[in-house]
Design an enzyme around this catalytic site. Structure first.
Site, PDB file in Angstrom:
ATOM      1  N   HIS A  82       0.840  -1.193   0.000  1.00 19.69           N
ATOM      2  CA  HIS A  82       0.000   0.000   0.000  1.00 19.69           C
ATOM      3  C   HIS A  82       0.874   1.243   0.000  1.00 19.69           C
ATOM      4  O   HIS A  82       1.888   1.289   0.677  1.00 19.69           O
ATOM      5  CB  HIS A  82      -0.920   0.027   1.218  1.00 19.69           C
ATOM      6  CG  HIS A  82      -2.186   0.787   0.972  1.00 19.69           C
ATOM      7  ND1 HIS A  82      -3.320   0.209   0.450  1.00 19.69           N
ATOM      8  CD2 HIS A  82      -2.491   2.089   1.145  1.00 19.69           C
ATOM      9  CE1 HIS A  82      -4.266   1.114   0.323  1.00 19.69           C
ATOM     10  NE2 HIS A  82      -3.793   2.275   0.744  1.00 19.69           N
ATOM     11  N   ASP A 161     -13.908   2.296   6.462  1.00 20.99           N
ATOM     12  CA  ASP A 161     -12.909   3.117   5.770  1.00 20.99           C
ATOM     13  C   ASP A 161     -13.465   3.656   4.465  1.00 20.99           C
ATOM     14  O   ASP A 161     -13.183   4.799   4.097  1.00 20.99           O
ATOM     15  CB  ASP A 161     -11.623   2.326   5.503  1.00 20.99           C
ATOM     16  CG  ASP A 161     -10.607   3.185   4.763  1.00 20.99           C
ATOM     17  OD1 ASP A 161     -10.220   4.227   5.320  1.00 20.99           O
ATOM     18  OD2 ASP A 161     -10.255   2.853   3.622  1.00 20.99           O
ATOM     19  N   ARG A 168     -13.356  12.219   3.934  1.00 23.28           N
ATOM     20  CA  ARG A 168     -12.078  12.922   4.140  1.00 23.28           C
ATOM     21  C   ARG A 168     -11.616  13.614   2.862  1.00 23.28           C
ATOM     22  O   ARG A 168     -11.064  14.708   2.895  1.00 23.28           O
ATOM     23  CB  ARG A 168     -11.003  11.927   4.614  1.00 23.28           C
ATOM     24  CG  ARG A 168     -11.179  11.496   6.054  1.00 23.28           C
ATOM     25  CD  ARG A 168     -10.248  10.342   6.392  1.00 23.28           C
ATOM     26  NE  ARG A 168      -8.868  10.661   6.142  1.00 23.28           N
ATOM     27  CZ  ARG A 168      -7.965   9.793   5.664  1.00 23.28           C
ATOM     28  NH1 ARG A 168      -8.292   8.553   5.407  1.00 23.28           N
ATOM     29  NH2 ARG A 168      -6.726  10.161   5.478  1.00 23.28           N
ATOM     30  N   SER A 183      -6.592   4.165   8.132  1.00 21.27           N
ATOM     31  CA  SER A 183      -7.226   3.895   6.840  1.00 21.27           C
ATOM     32  C   SER A 183      -6.445   2.820   6.076  1.00 21.27           C
ATOM     33  O   SER A 183      -7.027   1.871   5.529  1.00 21.27           O
ATOM     34  CB  SER A 183      -7.267   5.199   6.028  1.00 21.27           C
ATOM     35  OG  SER A 183      -7.516   4.954   4.678  1.00 21.27           O
ATOM     36  N   LYS A 187      -7.500  -1.684   6.064  1.00 21.98           N
ATOM     37  CA  LYS A 187      -7.742  -2.400   4.806  1.00 21.98           C
ATOM     38  C   LYS A 187      -6.813  -3.601   4.679  1.00 21.98           C
ATOM     39  O   LYS A 187      -7.200  -4.663   4.225  1.00 21.98           O
ATOM     40  CB  LYS A 187      -7.524  -1.469   3.608  1.00 21.98           C
ATOM     41  CG  LYS A 187      -8.630  -0.440   3.440  1.00 21.98           C
ATOM     42  CD  LYS A 187      -8.518   0.276   2.105  1.00 21.98           C
ATOM     43  CE  LYS A 187      -7.449   1.331   2.088  1.00 21.98           C
ATOM     44  NZ  LYS A 187      -7.866   2.678   2.358  1.00 21.98           N
TER      45      LYS A 187
END
Ligand code: URA
Length: 431
Positions: A82, A161, A168, A183, A187
């Site tokens: 990520h 999320d 956001r 966040s 995930k």
């Protein structure tokens, strides 16, 4: 318990209990707590921060807001990656096919654009037909059969999320270490990753502008992952200038395809090879980084990585003709090459300004419900340190609105700064 009391407590710099955090997450996930209170909650966190304990509780509450995937019956070791978000960051589009082609199955849940930073899902949706809303069953099945999945979280994974992220994006509450850490990590935990590679960006085009902030975010995410029993490696990478050349959804997909053909910008290719090498080591397919890199390079030279991308697109309903022939991607109405106003060494290409200009063109959202224009964006032709002659192409604008084109021409020109004396190249990664 009342949502408003929890908002007030955080507004007044209080430390929230596990029960309060769980109550809030449960409430906004099931719709009992409306968007305006969730936005106020996010703003209070952005302004007043969270302790490591609160952030961990928030992460776990969001991870458990949907089902928790167990991939042990599908893959021997689930590895995921990520990025904390940046401008021109299309890394997943190239890295996932590379590592999958090297025999490491990868299933990843990605997000949409966030503020000035693009999102993998928006990019993928520029391929007609590509589905980003696989069910949990489809996710597992595809991972087992094809060894590669790249989807969104509309399946029942970390739905908290999904909601918070969209709010956001449009309420000025992106740049918060606890919100970004929770966040990303919720995930990863929900998607069943046992080993996680984090690409934490730092610089003007990243949510963490300084190296210290990026380190803090990287350390926090690493601690949360370890606490949850996962192996985590965090890289710190530069995001002062856009990564690669393309900024904008379909333009970035085309650049990712180019990279898999052994073409495309050198910095982007280097970045992808380094990230891939780390993932192959984490996934126990390579003994060390140099072996991982050699494997990644081979997957490009023998065409297997590109084939994996094709397989991914096909598996998720996308039109593979676009992968075979990227000239099929829709072209914007206006394409304008902007020449350099002067000669000199390029000292800055302010990534954030370029990202914001891409949003102005329609590549990202200003409101939650805004549609995304997949064709618009920029090709940035030069890197910091390049010597440029006056009149040489500096950047190309792809736009669908003449007024917006004029607006971004001015700001992106200003985002390029020059020096009369040689300027050092920017590093790709930091220690
Ligand atoms: N990526 C995410 O998934 N969440 C963030 O908040 C930032 C980047």
């Amino acid at each position: 318990m009342h949502a408003v009391d929890i908002i007030i407590k955080k507004r007044d710099r209080g430390e929230l209990t596990l029960e309060e955090i769980e109550f809030f997450v449960r409430g906004f996930t099931n719709g009992d707590i409306p968007d305006y209170q969730t936005s106020a909650f996010a703003m209070a966190i952005l302004l007043n921060g969270m302790t490591a304990r609160e952030t961990t509780d928030l992460t776990l509450a969001m991870a458990h807001s949907g089902s928790m995937l167990d991939l042990s019956d599908v893959v021997d070791l689930a590895v995921d990656k990520h990025s904390s978000g940046g401008v021109g960051d299309k890394t997943s589009l190239s890295v996932l096919p590379i590592v999958a082609a090297c025999g490491l199955p990868v299933g990843k849940m990605s997000g949409r654009g966030l503020g000035f930073s693009g999102g993998t899902l928006d990019k993928l949706e520029s391929i007609p037909g590509y589905r980003v809303n696989l069910s949990t069953e489809e996710f597992k099945q595809q991972l087992k059969e094809k060894g590669i999945v790249l989807t969104g979280q509309s399946l029942d994974l970390a739905p908290a999320d999904g909601k918070l992220y969209a709010l956001r994006d449009v309420t000025g509450t992106v740049q918060s270490i606890p919100l970004i850490a929770s966040s990303i990590m919720c995930k990863k935990l929900a998607a069943g990753a046992q080993a996680i590679l984090l690409d934490v960006k730092t610089g003007l085009g990243a949510f963490m502008e300084t190296l210290d902030e990026a380190r803090e975010l990287a350390d926090l995410m690493t601690d949360i992952g370890k606490l949850a029993g996962r192996e985590v490696v965090a890289l710190l990478s530069d995001m002062n200038q856009p990564l690669g050349s393309a900024v904008g959804n379909s333009l970035e997909v085309i650049e990712a395809i180019d990279m898999l053909k052994g073409r495309g910008p050198e910095d982007f290719a280097e970045h992808c090879l380094y990230v891939s090498a780390h993932m192959l080591v984490l996934g126990k397919r390579a003994n060390d980084l140099s072996e991982g890199r050699a494997m990644a390079e081979k997957s490009i030279s023998d065409g297997s990585a590109l084939k994996k991308l094709r397989l991914l697109v096909e598996a998720q309903g996308g039109d593979v003709a676009y992968i075979d022939d990227p000239s099929r991607f829709e072209v914007s109405e206006f394409v304008e090459v902007v020449g350099s106003p002067q000669s000199g060494y390029l000292s800055e290409v302010q990534a954030r300004t370029v990202g914001e200009a891409a949003v102005t063109l329609g590549a990202g959202r200003l409101k939650k419900s805004d549609p995304v224009d997949h064709a618009v964006g920029f090709i940035i032709h030069h890197k910091v340190g390049d010597r440029i002659k006056q009149g040489e192409p500096l950047f190309t604008i792809h736009a669908n609105d003449e007024n917006k084109l004029a607006e971004v021409r001015k700001v992106v020109l200003e985002a390029h700064r020059f020096s009369d004396v040689p300027v050092e190249k920017l590093p790709l990664f930091y220690n």
